[in-house]
Enzyme design. Structure first.
Site, PDB file in Angstrom:
ATOM      1  N   SER A 119       0.823  -1.204   0.000  1.00 38.61           N
ATOM      2  CA  SER A 119       0.000   0.000   0.000  1.00 38.61           C
ATOM      3  C   SER A 119       0.862   1.260   0.000  1.00 38.61           C
ATOM      4  O   SER A 119       1.658   1.469  -0.905  1.00 38.61           O
ATOM      5  CB  SER A 119      -0.942  -0.048   1.212  1.00 38.61           C
ATOM      6  OG  SER A 119      -1.922   0.950   1.137  1.00 38.61           O
ATOM      7  N   HIS A 149      -2.624  -1.138  -4.864  1.00 38.22           N
ATOM      8  CA  HIS A 149      -4.083  -1.056  -4.974  1.00 38.22           C
ATOM      9  C   HIS A 149      -4.515   0.401  -4.896  1.00 38.22           C
ATOM     10  O   HIS A 149      -3.746   1.268  -4.452  1.00 38.22           O
ATOM     11  CB  HIS A 149      -4.754  -1.877  -3.867  1.00 38.22           C
ATOM     12  CG  HIS A 149      -4.469  -1.400  -2.476  1.00 38.22           C
ATOM     13  ND1 HIS A 149      -5.027  -0.268  -1.938  1.00 38.22           N
ATOM     14  CD2 HIS A 149      -3.652  -1.895  -1.514  1.00 38.22           C
ATOM     15  CE1 HIS A 149      -4.599  -0.086  -0.715  1.00 38.22           C
ATOM     16  NE2 HIS A 149      -3.741  -1.055  -0.428  1.00 38.22           N
TER      17      HIS A 149
END
Length: 258
Positions: free
Chosen positions: A131, A154
């Site tokens: 992340s 993501h």
């Protein structure tokens, strides 16, 4: 009388030995205290002074994480990075990452600080750099990843209640653009490819995105090279040597006295 003198001599020798060891013990305890409080340590090798900074667990930002979570508090890391850059005794920064991500703005703030440093910087992803850990990993001038490590790419997510209105979606998109621009400017992956990996719907069961293991992260151009701690340290020492030679070459020669 002779026995008393001998006993006094032994006591004096023991006392001197304890005094000699005291600075070493004080140095060790100070180093241990630094590790316990901030997860960082300053090392000395090859004539260089290197600050080792760890980014572990969840990056904690404006809100305090639950007590059972292992966190890296960004308000603790920011002054460390500034100190490394401004301290003339420190030659470079080694950043070790094993993070699940966390607060986007806090992570980007740390990444921007590292990317803006003039001193040599090297990052090493161990376990995971997921992340918002992705921008942190690529922020260093040279990045490494262990073969067994992985990185998750993501889109921006938010916990809790979110209003499903155009303004919210636009805010998410602008935040995602900030992350995408930073990553692509500090690595060799293109915007199109990074976006494709982030929006992949075929890999994660409950989410969109892509998980890259160490070799894949290098192949995609996200990370510079596969490596271990010794590889990262060797690279950093070489960068420091190069920087010192550059500074010495730029220093004007002193005139010889007649």
């Amino acid at each position: 009388m002779k026995n008393a003198d001998t006993k006094k001599g032994r006591m004096k020798a023991v006392k001197n030995s304890e005094e000699d060891e005291a600075p070493l013990q004080d140095g060790f305890s100070e180093q241990q205290k630094q590790i316990n409080e901030s997860g960082s340590v300053v090392t000395h090798n090859h004539g260089h002074t290197i600050h080792c900074l760890t980014i572990i667990g969840q990056i904690e930002g404006h809100y305090i994480s639950p007590s059972q979570n292992k966190t890296t508090k960004y308000e603790h890391v920011i002054p460390q990075i500034v100190a490394v850059e401004e301290d003339p005794e420190v030659d470079g920064l080694l950043m070790l990452l094993n993070t699940v991500g966390g607060d986007v703005e806090a992570g980007l703030a740390l990444a921007e600080l590292v990317a803006g440093m003039k001193k040599p910087t090297v990052s090493l992803v161990l376990g995971g750099g997921h992340s918002i850990g992705v921008p942190l990993a690529v922020a260093a001038k040279r990045s490494f990843i262990a073969e067994s490590a992985s990185m998750t790419i993501h889109p921006v997510r938010m916990n809790g209640l979110v209003l499903g209105i155009p303004q919210t979606l636009e805010y998410f998109q602008r935040m995602q653009d900030r992350i995408t621009n930073f990553v692509t400017q500090n690595s060799n992956i293109t915007k199109q490819r990074f976006t494709t990996l982030a929006m992949n719907t075929q890999e994660l069961v409950m989410d969109v995105g892509t998980v890259l293991d160490g070799p894949d992260a290098v192949d995609e151009g996200l990370i510079d090279a596969l490596g271990s701690l010794s590889d990262a340290m060797d690279c950093l020492n070489q960068m420091i040597d190069k920087e010192k030679r550059k500074k010495n070459k730029g220093t004007p020669a002193r005139k010889k006295r007649s």
